[in-house]
Design a protein around this motif. Sequence first.
Motif, mmCIF file in Angstrom:
data_model
loop_
_atom_site.group_PDB
_atom_site.id
_atom_site.type_symbol
_atom_site.label_atom_id
_atom_site.label_comp_id
_atom_site.label_asym_id
_atom_site.label_seq_id
_atom_site.Cartn_x
_atom_site.Cartn_y
_atom_site.Cartn_z
ATOM 1 N N PHE A 108 19.742 54.153 11.841
ATOM 2 C CA PHE A 108 21.019 53.407 11.594
ATOM 3 C C PHE A 108 21.045 53.360 9.128
ATOM 4 O O PHE A 108 19.943 52.581 9.636
ATOM 5 C CB PHE A 108 20.631 51.751 12.020
ATOM 6 C CG PHE A 108 21.691 52.024 13.078
ATOM 7 C CD1 PHE A 108 22.450 53.339 14.083
ATOM 8 C CD2 PHE A 108 22.471 50.985 13.781
ATOM 9 C CE1 PHE A 108 22.997 52.460 15.369
ATOM 10 C CE2 PHE A 108 22.906 50.381 15.337
ATOM 11 C CZ PHE A 108 22.575 51.575 16.191
ATOM 12 N N LEU A 109 21.573 53.407 8.998
ATOM 13 C CA LEU A 109 21.885 54.036 7.395
ATOM 14 C C LEU A 109 22.702 52.654 6.633
ATOM 15 O O LEU A 109 22.585 52.422 5.892
ATOM 16 C CB LEU A 109 21.764 54.801 7.142
ATOM 17 C CG LEU A 109 21.263 56.961 7.321
ATOM 18 C CD1 LEU A 109 21.857 57.355 6.894
ATOM 19 C CD2 LEU A 109 19.064 56.362 7.459
ATOM 20 N N LYS A 110 23.214 52.658 8.060
ATOM 21 C CA LYS A 110 24.444 50.929 6.793
ATOM 22 C C LYS A 110 24.259 49.605 8.433
ATOM 23 O O LYS A 110 24.179 49.870 9.307
ATOM 24 C CB LYS A 110 26.001 51.379 7.589
ATOM 25 C CG LYS A 110 25.819 52.257 6.351
ATOM 26 C CD LYS A 110 25.819 52.367 5.186
ATOM 27 C CE LYS A 110 25.872 53.553 4.474
ATOM 28 N NZ LYS A 110 25.986 52.949 2.144
ATOM 29 N N PRO A 111 24.229 48.811 7.179
ATOM 30 C CA PRO A 111 23.669 47.297 7.972
ATOM 31 C C PRO A 111 25.183 47.007 9.152
ATOM 32 O O PRO A 111 25.233 46.666 9.793
ATOM 33 C CB PRO A 111 24.547 46.594 7.161
ATOM 34 C CG PRO A 111 24.646 47.215 5.942
ATOM 35 C CD PRO A 111 24.322 47.988 5.621
ATOM 36 N N TRP A 112 26.734 48.488 8.971
ATOM 37 C CA TRP A 112 27.379 47.620 9.709
ATOM 38 C C TRP A 112 26.972 49.105 10.748
ATOM 39 O O TRP A 112 28.431 49.141 11.483
ATOM 40 C CB TRP A 112 28.319 47.792 9.541
ATOM 41 C CG TRP A 112 28.284 48.747 7.309
ATOM 42 C CD1 TRP A 112 28.519 48.551 7.115
ATOM 43 C CD2 TRP A 112 28.593 50.087 8.187
ATOM 44 N NE1 TRP A 112 29.059 49.801 5.279
ATOM 45 C CE2 TRP A 112 28.640 51.165 6.483
ATOM 46 C CE3 TRP A 112 29.694 50.666 9.157
ATOM 47 C CZ2 TRP A 112 29.133 52.458 6.064
ATOM 48 C CZ3 TRP A 112 29.419 52.069 8.440
ATOM 49 C CH2 TRP A 112 29.794 52.804 6.895
ATOM 50 N N SER A 113 26.266 49.595 11.204
ATOM 51 C CA SER A 113 26.159 50.632 11.462
ATOM 52 C C SER A 113 26.408 50.904 12.880
ATOM 53 O O SER A 113 27.062 51.559 14.062
ATOM 54 C CB SER A 113 25.049 52.022 11.242
ATOM 55 O OG SER A 113 25.001 52.455 10.467
ATOM 56 N N ARG A 114 26.103 49.924 13.580
ATOM 57 C CA ARG A 114 26.324 49.496 15.092
ATOM 58 C C ARG A 114 27.240 49.335 15.424
ATOM 59 O O ARG A 114 27.865 49.435 16.797
ATOM 60 C CB ARG A 114 25.528 47.771 15.452
ATOM 61 C CG ARG A 114 25.275 47.751 16.650
ATOM 62 C CD ARG A 114 24.403 46.410 16.899
ATOM 63 N NE ARG A 114 23.229 46.581 16.756
ATOM 64 C CZ ARG A 114 22.407 46.783 17.556
ATOM 65 N NH1 ARG A 114 22.803 47.862 18.489
ATOM 66 N NH2 ARG A 114 20.735 47.645 17.050
ATOM 67 N N GLY A 115 28.579 48.788 14.884
ATOM 68 C CA GLY A 115 30.176 49.023 15.271
ATOM 69 C C GLY A 115 30.598 47.885 16.207
ATOM 70 O O GLY A 115 28.913 46.467 15.322
ATOM 71 N N THR A 116 30.959 47.844 17.097
ATOM 72 C CA THR A 116 30.923 46.952 17.206
ATOM 73 C C THR A 116 30.768 46.973 19.165
ATOM 74 O O THR A 116 31.177 46.658 20.068
ATOM 75 C CB THR A 116 32.765 46.711 17.935
ATOM 76 O OG1 THR A 116 33.191 47.511 18.262
ATOM 77 C CG2 THR A 116 33.676 45.883 16.559
ATOM 78 N N PHE A 117 29.618 48.018 19.287
ATOM 79 C CA PHE A 117 29.188 47.607 20.375
ATOM 80 C C PHE A 117 28.136 47.560 20.819
ATOM 81 O O PHE A 117 27.260 46.621 19.834
ATOM 82 C CB PHE A 117 28.538 50.078 20.679
ATOM 83 C CG PHE A 117 29.212 51.102 20.837
ATOM 84 C CD1 PHE A 117 30.570 50.375 21.361
ATOM 85 C CD2 PHE A 117 28.418 52.126 20.156
ATOM 86 C CE1 PHE A 117 32.342 51.413 21.152
ATOM 87 C CE2 PHE A 117 30.093 53.393 20.640
ATOM 88 C CZ PHE A 117 31.942 52.891 20.879
ATOM 89 N N SER A 118 27.714 46.735 21.788
ATOM 90 C CA SER A 118 26.708 46.496 22.203
ATOM 91 C C SER A 118 24.931 46.949 22.275
ATOM 92 O O SER A 118 25.524 48.241 22.507
ATOM 93 C CB SER A 118 26.751 45.469 24.108
ATOM 94 O OG SER A 118 26.773 46.800 24.722
ATOM 95 N N ASP A 119 24.314 46.030 22.355
ATOM 96 C CA ASP A 119 23.069 47.103 22.588
ATOM 97 C C ASP A 119 23.165 47.319 23.385
ATOM 98 O O ASP A 119 22.482 48.753 23.796
ATOM 99 C CB ASP A 119 22.431 45.493 22.422
ATOM 100 C CG ASP A 119 21.933 45.207 22.071
ATOM 101 O OD1 ASP A 119 21.861 45.218 20.239
ATOM 102 O OD2 ASP A 119 20.973 43.923 21.463
ATOM 103 N N GLN A 120 23.242 47.384 24.850
ATOM 104 C CA GLN A 120 23.781 48.007 26.046
ATOM 105 C C GLN A 120 24.377 48.733 25.730
ATOM 106 O O GLN A 120 24.107 49.968 26.346
ATOM 107 C CB GLN A 120 23.998 47.040 27.322
ATOM 108 C CG GLN A 120 23.555 47.767 28.308
ATOM 109 C CD GLN A 120 24.355 46.536 29.268
ATOM 110 O OE1 GLN A 120 25.238 45.842 29.382
ATOM 111 N NE2 GLN A 120 24.697 47.786 30.989
#
Length: 283
Positions: free
Chosen positions: A49-61
Amino acid sequence: SPAPHKSFPFRGLQISSFANRSWTRTDGLAWLGELQPYTWRNESNTIGFLKPWSRGTFSDQQWEQLQHTFLVYRSSFTRDIWEFVKMLPGDYPLEIQVSGGCELLPRNISESFLRAAFQGKDVLSFQGMSWASAPDAPPLIEEVIKVLNQDQGTKETVHWLLHDICPELVRGLLQTGKSELEKQVKPEAWLCSGHSPGPGRLLLVCHVSGFYPKPVRVMWMRGEQEEPGTRQGDVMPNADSTWYLPVTLNVSAGEAAGLSCRVKHSSLGDQNIILYWDGNRVS
Ligand code: J81
């Protein structure tokens, strides 16, 4: 969410090099508009992940499931290519580039694509529910396509990634990355004369720098008329993730007076930057 007229196409890229029978590497990266949220180096088993927002709205799972899908894909892809090479004429080195992605359109519609290039030329793409060869693809590609199209499981996974996961990921990123995606930075501009193109001639240069996002319009003007000889240079990156663009005009020395450079950019609203060429300047 961002203004509906602005589009942020999402593109994932895969670069695979097969140098010989035992050396290969696969690197991946992804872009949302002009920002790069992901990298995936060959040495790593996880998508970076290159941005603090890269996770988007997906869960860890959800991320773990995606991560797993791509890990399986990377090793199967490599194994498949070794097999294809044994089966088909042709020799190393091989370069395979895969690009895929999606874009959200108005009215909740999204458009997706996936295609692959072999030795720098488009050879196949995913259309609807199956693989298809590109126009002018070499005959050996037909063999590859036949094999790929027998794998129903992979076709379903590709369809799921392109039509469910990709648009959902982008919808999330547009929320979590909103402030960076919608960032506006005003350009500054200055005039110089460049290397003289010939006796009695001037190269006027309008430098425009520090703007974000990338689209910009810069024109040399005489009054309200755009000068037809205006030449856009290349838009180049500054180190602070803003952009730089030089725009030149080749004129006879006597005609330089009365010219101006006009800059239009989204950050400026209707307030264009206008700089007048000083006819008396010595440069
Ligand atoms: C020599 C010329 C080369 C031309 C360029 C080739 C372009 C390659 C396009 N094909 C692929 O990218 C697919 C490669 C991998 C695929 O063939 C399968 O091996 C792989 C594993 O499939 C197996 O396990 C699956 C479950 O994990 C299913 O059960 C499947 O039926 C079974 O065969 N498939 C995947 O990893 C699916 C994910 C594909 C994601 C593609 C994203 C780009």
